[in-house]
Write a protein that holds these residues in place. Structure first.
Motif, PDB file in Angstrom:
ATOM      1  N   ALA A 287      83.881  32.091  -8.397  1.00  0.00           N
ATOM      2  CA  ALA A 287      84.673  32.420  -9.781  1.00  0.00           C
ATOM      3  C   ALA A 287      85.994  30.954  -9.108  1.00  0.00           C
ATOM      4  CB  ALA A 287      85.756  32.957  -9.408  1.00  0.00           C
ATOM      5  N   LYS A 288      85.847  30.576  -7.971  1.00  0.00           N
ATOM      6  CA  LYS A 288      87.079  29.673  -7.536  1.00  0.00           C
ATOM      7  C   LYS A 288      86.488  27.682  -7.920  1.00  0.00           C
ATOM      8  CE  LYS A 288      90.279  31.295  -5.985  1.00  0.00           C
ATOM      9  NZ  LYS A 288      91.964  30.298  -7.021  1.00  0.00           N
ATOM     10  N   ILE A 289      84.951  28.024  -7.445  1.00  0.00           N
ATOM     11  CA  ILE A 289      84.495  26.880  -8.068  1.00  0.00           C
ATOM     12  C   ILE A 289      84.994  25.624  -8.677  1.00  0.00           C
ATOM     13  CG2 ILE A 289      81.967  25.696  -8.008  1.00  0.00           C
ATOM     14  CD1 ILE A 289      83.237  25.389  -4.935  1.00  0.00           C
ATOM     15  N   ILE A 290      83.998  27.531  -9.947  1.00  0.00           N
ATOM     16  CA  ILE A 290      84.296  27.284 -11.407  1.00  0.00           C
ATOM     17  C   ILE A 290      85.271  27.149 -12.341  1.00  0.00           C
ATOM     18  CG2 ILE A 290      83.814  28.401 -13.602  1.00  0.00           C
ATOM     19  CD1 ILE A 290      81.404  27.769 -11.949  1.00  0.00           C
ATOM     20  N   GLU A 291      86.649  28.116 -11.352  1.00  0.00           N
ATOM     21  CA  GLU A 291      88.022  27.911 -12.082  1.00  0.00           C
ATOM     22  C   GLU A 291      88.282  26.339 -11.679  1.00  0.00           C
ATOM     23  OE1 GLU A 291      92.138  28.989  -9.749  1.00  0.00           O
ATOM     24  OE2 GLU A 291      90.539  30.354 -10.003  1.00  0.00           O
ATOM     25  N   TRP A 292      88.286  25.289 -10.183  1.00  0.00           N
ATOM     26  CA  TRP A 292      87.840  23.997 -10.017  1.00  0.00           C
ATOM     27  C   TRP A 292      88.024  23.320 -10.879  1.00  0.00           C
ATOM     28  CZ3 TRP A 292      87.183  25.570  -4.155  1.00  0.00           C
ATOM     29  CH2 TRP A 292      88.338  26.306  -3.120  1.00  0.00           C
ATOM     30  N   PHE A 293      86.144  23.262 -11.149  1.00  0.00           N
ATOM     31  CA  PHE A 293      85.737  22.819 -12.630  1.00  0.00           C
ATOM     32  C   PHE A 293      86.267  22.260 -13.341  1.00  0.00           C
ATOM     33  CE2 PHE A 293      82.061  22.020  -9.917  1.00  0.00           C
ATOM     34  CZ  PHE A 293      81.839  20.873  -8.871  1.00  0.00           C
ATOM     35  N   THR A 294      86.440  23.666 -13.980  1.00  0.00           N
ATOM     36  CA  THR A 294      87.149  24.054 -15.510  1.00  0.00           C
ATOM     37  C   THR A 294      88.869  23.629 -15.428  1.00  0.00           C
ATOM     38  OG1 THR A 294      87.278  26.009 -15.376  1.00  0.00           O
ATOM     39  CG2 THR A 294      84.995  24.848 -16.210  1.00  0.00           C
ATOM     40  N   SER A 295      89.648  23.379 -14.622  1.00  0.00           N
ATOM     41  CA  SER A 295      91.051  22.962 -14.978  1.00  0.00           C
ATOM     42  C   SER A 295      91.365  22.044 -15.616  1.00  0.00           C
ATOM     43  CB  SER A 295      91.648  23.273 -13.418  1.00  0.00           C
ATOM     44  OG  SER A 295      91.752  22.432 -12.600  1.00  0.00           O
ATOM     45  N   LYS A 296      92.986  22.296 -15.828  1.00  0.00           N
ATOM     46  CA  LYS A 296      93.163  20.939 -16.587  1.00  0.00           C
ATOM     47  C   LYS A 296      93.342  19.514 -15.952  1.00  0.00           C
ATOM     48  CE  LYS A 296      96.834  23.343 -19.516  1.00  0.00           C
ATOM     49  NZ  LYS A 296      98.618  23.810 -19.304  1.00  0.00           N
TER      50      LYS A 296
ATOM     51  N   GLU B 101      85.325  35.245   6.506  1.00  0.00           N
ATOM     52  CA  GLU B 101      83.759  35.951   5.966  1.00  0.00           C
ATOM     53  C   GLU B 101      83.719  36.801   5.191  1.00  0.00           C
ATOM     54  OE1 GLU B 101      80.098  36.965   8.535  1.00  0.00           O
ATOM     55  OE2 GLU B 101      81.287  35.570   9.200  1.00  0.00           O
ATOM     56  N   SER B 102      84.734  37.190   4.931  1.00  0.00           N
ATOM     57  CA  SER B 102      84.728  38.734   4.010  1.00  0.00           C
ATOM     58  C   SER B 102      84.847  38.244   2.549  1.00  0.00           C
ATOM     59  CB  SER B 102      86.262  39.270   4.671  1.00  0.00           C
ATOM     60  OG  SER B 102      86.831  39.327   3.978  1.00  0.00           O
ATOM     61  N   VAL B 103      85.148  36.992   2.089  1.00  0.00           N
ATOM     62  CA  VAL B 103      85.475  36.731   0.784  1.00  0.00           C
ATOM     63  C   VAL B 103      83.695  36.989   0.390  1.00  0.00           C
ATOM     64  CG1 VAL B 103      85.945  35.164  -0.892  1.00  0.00           C
ATOM     65  CG2 VAL B 103      87.270  35.609   1.241  1.00  0.00           C
ATOM     66  N   SER B 104      83.886  37.405  -0.927  1.00  0.00           N
ATOM     67  CA  SER B 104      82.312  37.331  -1.247  1.00  0.00           C
ATOM     68  C   SER B 104      82.142  36.721  -1.818  1.00  0.00           C
ATOM     69  CB  SER B 104      82.090  38.815  -2.918  1.00  0.00           C
ATOM     70  OG  SER B 104      83.396  38.133  -3.460  1.00  0.00           O
ATOM     71  N   PHE B 105      80.626  36.269  -2.669  1.00  0.00           N
ATOM     72  CA  PHE B 105      79.865  35.047  -2.703  1.00  0.00           C
ATOM     73  C   PHE B 105      80.853  34.914  -4.252  1.00  0.00           C
ATOM     74  CE2 PHE B 105      76.397  32.841  -5.224  1.00  0.00           C
ATOM     75  CZ  PHE B 105      75.832  32.155  -4.649  1.00  0.00           C
ATOM     76  N   GLU B 106      80.311  36.376  -5.184  1.00  0.00           N
ATOM     77  CA  GLU B 106      81.054  36.090  -6.395  1.00  0.00           C
ATOM     78  C   GLU B 106      82.667  35.026  -6.649  1.00  0.00           C
ATOM     79  OE1 GLU B 106      77.695  38.423  -6.188  1.00  0.00           O
ATOM     80  OE2 GLU B 106      79.459  38.859  -5.082  1.00  0.00           O
ATOM     81  N   GLU B 107      83.425  35.598  -5.251  1.00  0.00           N
ATOM     82  CA  GLU B 107      84.717  34.956  -5.220  1.00  0.00           C
ATOM     83  C   GLU B 107      84.403  33.697  -5.385  1.00  0.00           C
ATOM     84  OE1 GLU B 107      87.987  38.317  -3.448  1.00  0.00           O
ATOM     85  OE2 GLU B 107      86.078  39.099  -2.570  1.00  0.00           O
ATOM     86  N   ARG B 108      84.003  33.115  -4.737  1.00  0.00           N
ATOM     87  CA  ARG B 108      84.092  31.993  -4.053  1.00  0.00           C
ATOM     88  C   ARG B 108      83.589  30.874  -5.257  1.00  0.00           C
ATOM     89  NH1 ARG B 108      80.605  31.892   2.247  1.00  0.00           N
ATOM     90  NH2 ARG B 108      82.254  33.576   2.358  1.00  0.00           N
TER      91      ARG B 108
ATOM     92  N   ALA C 272      89.365   7.849  -3.696  1.00  0.00           N
ATOM     93  CA  ALA C 272      88.917   6.708  -4.788  1.00  0.00           C
ATOM     94  C   ALA C 272      89.728   7.415  -5.904  1.00  0.00           C
ATOM     95  CB  ALA C 272      87.307   7.199  -4.505  1.00  0.00           C
ATOM     96  N   GLY C 273      90.527   8.408  -6.294  1.00  0.00           N
ATOM     97  CA  GLY C 273      91.301   8.579  -6.546  1.00  0.00           C
ATOM     98  C   GLY C 273      90.619  10.117  -7.540  1.00  0.00           C
ATOM     99  N   HIS C 274      89.676  11.047  -7.164  1.00  0.00           N
ATOM    100  CA  HIS C 274      89.485  12.098  -7.293  1.00  0.00           C
ATOM    101  C   HIS C 274      89.922  13.198  -7.311  1.00  0.00           C
ATOM    102  CE1 HIS C 274      86.715   8.771  -9.186  1.00  0.00           C
ATOM    103  NE2 HIS C 274      86.278   8.768  -8.245  1.00  0.00           N
ATOM    104  N   THR C 275      89.521  14.321  -7.457  1.00  0.00           N
ATOM    105  CA  THR C 275      89.463  15.900  -7.387  1.00  0.00           C
ATOM    106  C   THR C 275      88.797  16.436  -6.098  1.00  0.00           C
ATOM    107  OG1 THR C 275      89.757  16.681  -8.954  1.00  0.00           O
ATOM    108  CG2 THR C 275      91.306  15.753  -7.867  1.00  0.00           C
ATOM    109  N   SER C 276      89.369  17.463  -5.171  1.00  0.00           N
ATOM    110  CA  SER C 276      87.310  18.036  -4.363  1.00  0.00           C
ATOM    111  C   SER C 276      87.496  19.507  -3.814  1.00  0.00           C
ATOM    112  CB  SER C 276      87.275  17.410  -2.920  1.00  0.00           C
ATOM    113  OG  SER C 276      87.517  16.088  -3.040  1.00  0.00           O
ATOM    114  N   GLY C 277      86.769  20.358  -4.466  1.00  0.00           N
ATOM    115  CA  GLY C 277      87.112  21.537  -4.411  1.00  0.00           C
ATOM    116  C   GLY C 277      86.470  22.281  -3.113  1.00  0.00           C
ATOM    117  N   ALA C 278      86.792  22.471  -1.874  1.00  0.00           N
ATOM    118  CA  ALA C 278      85.871  23.200  -1.395  1.00  0.00           C
ATOM    119  C   ALA C 278      85.964  25.253  -0.937  1.00  0.00           C
ATOM    120  CB  ALA C 278      85.837  23.096   0.001  1.00  0.00           C
ATOM    121  N   ALA C 279      84.415  25.915  -1.119  1.00  0.00           N
ATOM    122  CA  ALA C 279      85.061  26.901  -0.929  1.00  0.00           C
ATOM    123  C   ALA C 279      83.636  27.476   0.746  1.00  0.00           C
ATOM    124  CB  ALA C 279      84.301  27.963  -2.238  1.00  0.00           C
TER     125      ALA C 279
END
Length: 477
Positions: A168-177, A159-166, A130-137
């Motif tokens: 952070a990535k989600i926030i980064e994707w929601f606030t990117s250009k 599985e070793s990636v912490s909840f906080e890192e996940r 539909a022309g949008h972007t998605s992000g999955a942690a």
């Protein structure tokens, strides 16, 4: 005067176009979070202030009926396709496909074969088409290339990636250009500890409290990023958990010759593939073997499970009663907590909470189906859903707006494997928006032409006034 009038007209036309384009709603944002194995009543086991904060300022569903079998991969794929297992094809955590002659197993991590996943289209693909972007942690299946596509952004499962890192990535994707409008976030707990300790253990209290603290961290980060009041947050799970005991074990070796069958999927739903010519023998040996074991031929599996119209469902299915455990023998691994049982059982049910501009506040609903989440997500994202087994009408009362943006598709008929039909009443963009944009564009273009024409004329120097001389009678000379 004419010049001033044209300038005013031009400004009015530009303002008209600006207002017209502002009729288009802001791109809605959705974050779907799954805490694996979070049973519905864990919310009340110990104080969970952050979960209750979401409940108070959002919506809560008391009973969510998930799909059979109540395991991780089938249910996570249902959440983002709206399909029963027999329709989306991920029928278990461990599968064998006789058509492909391939196996699928979490133990061997051979789960990245696209062919297992392509009987359905997950929501991130529909969103991107539909022309949008998605992000999955770490959401199950998002690091698999399905229909030649990954999510726009994703984290390969680790599985070793912490909840906080996940987070952070989600926030980064929601606030990117080029921000995402759909985020998927997965966390393995409290499932891991529920298996290890059993859900009835007092030690599960601190585990649940820890999950609540992680939710609190997510909320703080969303607020810090100024997303909390503009993003629709949905918090749910795939299944619940029940207490098991070594006193409630069914040993297949007591009833079957291990050379007569292959055990495809394990407790509490044993998917059994008899060796050639051994079907009747294996079935008869199990049919009345144990009072807490129910054995089905594939065609006899109850219709309410929607679990027989797929080649990956094995010829014999042995289902243990709640709390009972199926092992080949007692040398196999045993877990104090387990899931996979009948999806009608309350202890198999997950929780559901949501918060955001699209949802009502402090509203509690009695029941929904996990298949209903998919049409709800599509509605929130304003994208057209593909055929599914859910119903937007079932969850429409969760929304702050009583009327959906598009005609609701009230209930998909049960979809049999290989017989999916295009859904009707597909969502459409509002006509008012397109009409407004068209009229506004025409007005601006017309005024631009007039303005440019006037501008050109005003810049052409006046011609010498010799026309008057030419018009004089020649005989005057």
């Amino acid at each position: 005067m004419t010049s001033n009038l044209l300038w005013v007209s031009f400004l009015l036309a530009a303002l008209t176009l600006s207002i017209t384009f502002s009729l288009q709603p802001d791109q809605p944002k959705v974050l779907l979070v799954s805490f694996d194995g979070f049973r519905w009543d864990y919310l009340y086991r110990v104080p969970t202030p952050h979960f209750h904060h979401v409940k108070e300022y959002g919506v809560h569903v008391k009973q969510v009926t998930n799909i059979f079998i109540t395991k991780t991969y089938p249910n996570h794929y249902t959440l983002i396709t709206g399909l029963f297992a027999e329709n989306h094809g991920i029928v278990a955590n461990d599968m064998f496909d006789p058509v492909l002659n391939k196996s699928f197993s979490l133990d061997n991590m051979n789960i990245y074969d696209s062919e297992f996943w392509e009987e359905a289209t997950p929501i991130w693909i529909t969103n991107q088409r539909a022309g949008h972007t998605s992000g999955a942690a770490m959401w199950p299946g998002t690091d698999v290339k399905i229909h030649k596509s990954f999510p726009t952004y994703y984290m390969p499962y680790n599985e070793s990636v912490s909840f906080e890192e996940r987070v952070a990535k989600i926030i980064e994707w929601f606030t990117s250009k080029e921000p995402i409008n759909l985020g998927l976030l997965y966390w393995e707990e409290p499932d891991d500890m529920g298996h290890l300790l059993g859900p009835d253990s007092p030690l599960m209290g601190p585990v649940i409290s820890d999950i609540d603290q992680r939710l609190g961290y997510l909320i703080r980060m969303l607020k810090k990023a100024k997303l909390w009041n503009v993003l629709n947050l949905i918090i749910t799970s795939d299944h619940g958990m029940t207490q098991c005991s070594e006193e409630r074990i069914i040993e297949l070796d007591q009833y079957l010759d291990k050379d007569h069958y292959t055990l495809i999927d394990k407790s509490p739903v044993a998917a059994i593939l008899p060796k050639e010519g051994r079907f009747d023998e294996v079935y008869e040996a199990l049919a009345h073997a144990h009072p807490n074991l129910t054995v089905y031929k594939k065609e006899e599996i109850p219709d309410r499970w929607h679990y027989k119209h797929n080649s990956r469902i094995q010829p014999i299915l042995a289902v243990a009663d709640e709390g009972w455990y199926i092992l080949r023998n007692k040398s196999d691994d045993f877990l104090l907590g387990n899931h996979g049982y009948d999806n009608a059982l309350a202890e198999m049910h997950p929780m559901f909470l949501a918060h955001g501009p699209a949802f009502r506040k402090n509203f509690t609903k009695e029941a929904m189906n996990s298949t209903d989440l998919y049409p709800l997500l599509c509605h929130l994202l304003n994208i057209t859903a593909v055929p599914h087994n859910g119903s937007l009408r079932n969850v429409q009362d969760l929304l702050s707006s009583p009327t959906p943006r598009a005609s609701p598709y009230t209930q998909s008929p049960p979809l049999l494997h290989g017989s999916v039909k295009p859904r009707e009443n597909e969502q459409e963009e509002p006509y008012a928006y397109f009409i407004g944009v068209s009229l506004g564009s025409i007005i601006v273009i017309v005024f631009l032409i007039i303005f440019i024409k006037h501008l050109i004329r005003s810049q052409i120097p006046a011609l010498p006034d010799f026309q008057a001389e030419i018009s004089q009678p020649l005989l005057q000379a």
